[in-house]
Design a protein around this motif. Structure first.
Motif, short mmCIF file in Angstrom:
data_model
loop_
_atom_site.label_atom_id
_atom_site.label_comp_id
_atom_site.label_asym_id
_atom_site.label_seq_id
_atom_site.Cartn_x
_atom_site.Cartn_y
_atom_site.Cartn_z
N ASP A 40 12.01 63.14 0.97
CA ASP A 40 12.07 64.33 1.80
C ASP A 40 11.41 64.02 3.13
O ASP A 40 11.03 62.89 3.41
CB ASP A 40 11.43 65.53 1.09
CG ASP A 40 9.94 65.35 0.91
OD1 ASP A 40 9.37 64.43 1.52
OD2 ASP A 40 9.35 66.13 0.16
N ASN A 41 11.27 65.03 3.97
CA ASN A 41 10.74 64.78 5.31
C ASN A 41 9.30 64.29 5.30
O ASN A 41 8.85 63.67 6.24
CB ASN A 41 10.85 66.04 6.15
CG ASN A 41 12.30 66.45 6.32
OD1 ASN A 41 13.19 65.59 6.28
ND2 ASN A 41 12.55 67.73 6.47
N ASN A 42 8.61 64.58 4.23
CA ASN A 42 7.21 64.16 4.17
C ASN A 42 7.04 62.83 3.47
O ASN A 42 5.92 62.39 3.27
CB ASN A 42 6.38 65.21 3.44
CG ASN A 42 6.57 66.57 4.06
OD1 ASN A 42 6.61 66.69 5.27
ND2 ASN A 42 6.72 67.57 3.23
N GLY A 43 8.11 62.22 3.07
CA GLY A 43 7.95 60.93 2.42
C GLY A 43 8.33 60.95 0.97
O GLY A 43 9.49 61.03 0.64
N MET A 97 13.34 70.12 -7.13
CA MET A 97 14.50 70.24 -6.26
C MET A 97 14.06 70.23 -4.80
O MET A 97 13.05 70.81 -4.44
CB MET A 97 15.18 71.57 -6.58
CG MET A 97 16.43 71.82 -5.80
SD MET A 97 17.41 73.11 -6.60
CE MET A 97 16.48 74.56 -6.16
N ILE A 98 14.82 69.54 -3.99
CA ILE A 98 14.58 69.57 -2.54
C ILE A 98 15.91 69.83 -1.85
O ILE A 98 16.92 69.16 -2.14
CB ILE A 98 14.00 68.22 -2.04
CG1 ILE A 98 12.61 67.99 -2.64
CG2 ILE A 98 13.92 68.20 -0.52
CD1 ILE A 98 12.08 66.59 -2.40
N ASN A 99 15.92 70.77 -0.93
CA ASN A 99 17.14 71.08 -0.17
C ASN A 99 18.38 71.21 -1.05
O ASN A 99 19.40 70.59 -0.80
CB ASN A 99 17.41 70.02 0.90
CG ASN A 99 16.30 69.95 1.92
OD1 ASN A 99 15.63 70.95 2.17
ND2 ASN A 99 16.08 68.77 2.47
N ASN A 100 18.30 72.03 -2.07
CA ASN A 100 19.45 72.27 -2.94
C ASN A 100 19.96 71.03 -3.66
O ASN A 100 21.12 70.95 -4.02
CB ASN A 100 20.60 72.92 -2.18
CG ASN A 100 20.30 74.35 -1.86
OD1 ASN A 100 19.94 75.13 -2.75
ND2 ASN A 100 20.40 74.70 -0.60
N THR A 101 19.10 70.04 -3.80
CA THR A 101 19.46 68.87 -4.60
C THR A 101 18.40 68.67 -5.68
O THR A 101 17.21 68.68 -5.38
CB THR A 101 19.54 67.61 -3.70
OG1 THR A 101 20.57 67.81 -2.74
CG2 THR A 101 19.86 66.38 -4.53
N ILE A 102 18.86 68.51 -6.92
CA ILE A 102 17.93 68.21 -8.00
C ILE A 102 17.55 66.74 -7.88
O ILE A 102 18.38 65.86 -8.06
CB ILE A 102 18.55 68.51 -9.37
CG1 ILE A 102 18.80 70.02 -9.51
CG2 ILE A 102 17.65 68.01 -10.50
CD1 ILE A 102 19.51 70.40 -10.79
N LYS A 103 16.29 66.51 -7.53
CA LYS A 103 15.85 65.13 -7.28
C LYS A 103 15.33 64.46 -8.53
O LYS A 103 15.38 63.24 -8.67
CB LYS A 103 14.74 65.13 -6.23
CG LYS A 103 15.20 65.56 -4.86
CD LYS A 103 16.21 64.58 -4.32
CE LYS A 103 16.55 64.91 -2.87
NZ LYS A 103 17.63 64.03 -2.40
#
Ligand SMILES: [Zn+2]
Length: 232
Positions: free
Chosen positions: A90-93, A218-224
């Motif tokens: 994600d944006n934070n790493g 989940m991040i940005n509508n994606t199950i990570k």
């Protein structure tokens, strides 16, 4: 007799009423065969979508068994999921360090589409979906700009599923899920991923496993990330 309105049952046997002519629908980048079938009982009806190889195999008056019926509380205004790559960070790493205690509980209740695709083999491209290059038998990455022969590409999978989050007042959400997590889901149910990467085969496997309870991040509508109980 079944109530199609609010149908929530594991198996129904029902007579085909009206069938629409076969047509094509655009799913992601692919044109997929599509047909609508009207199902009726004494006091209600439902429309069922028929996809891909099933199109034109059903006849009016024929009885079929439909399994895993779920009424979808589907909100058309849900965010459309359109990413073609599996961003690993994600944006934070780092997401991969998210402790499992921070995972949410939810249930995957439906699958909308499964898209097996060729992905960029360059690690930093995070499995970006490749498009055919101008030269034949070559795929181009829009991220790194390089061309690859098909055998050099990663076989990757992206699916769009519906997730209902426990203890939340939010409506079910449409989210993306990629190959590593899909593989975990399938493994927990004793399936392996079909080696053919055949879209229909993948969809049918999904239909067999849903609904499935998971814990996920989940991040940005994606199950990570996800974990799920192994079912013997
Ligand atoms: Zn690339």
């Amino acid at each position: 007799m079944l109530e199609l309105k609010g149908a929530n049952c594991d198996k129904v046997k029902i007579k085909m009423s009206t069938l629409s002519p076969a047509s094509k629908k655009r799913v992601e980048q692919n044109e997929v065969d599509f047909q609508e079938v009207m199902l009726k009982d004494t006091d209600s009806h439902a429309t069922v979508a028929v996809w891909d190889k099933m199109v034109n195999t059903l006849q009016k008056g024929e009885c079929v068994t439909i399994t895993k019926c779920r009424k979808l509380a589907y909100d058309e205004t849900l965010l459309l999921v359109s990413d073609d790559e599996d961003d690993d960070v994600d944006n934070n790493g780092n997401w991969s360090n998210t402790p499992i205690s921070d995972f949410k509980s939810g249930t995957i209740t439906a699958v909308f589409d499964v898209d097996p695709y060729l992905a960029c083999p360059t690690t930093s491209c995070n499995n970006t979906k490749l498009a055919p290059a101008e030269s034949i038998q070559c795929m181009k990455c829009k991220n790194c700009g390089r061309n690859y022969g098909e055998s050099a590409c990663n076989n990757y999978i992206r699916a769009t599923v519906m997730i209902e989050v426990e203890d939340s007042n939010k409506p079910p959400q449409k989210v993306a899920i990629f190959k590593p997590q899909i593989e975990k889901l399938f493994t927990s149910r004793g399936f392996t991923l079909p080696s053919s990467n055949d879209q229909t085969e993948l969809l049918l496997k999904f239909f067999e496993i849903i609904p499935v309870d998971i814990k996920f991040h989940m991040i940005n509508n994606t199950i990570k990330q996800l974990t799920c109980k192994r079912v013997a």
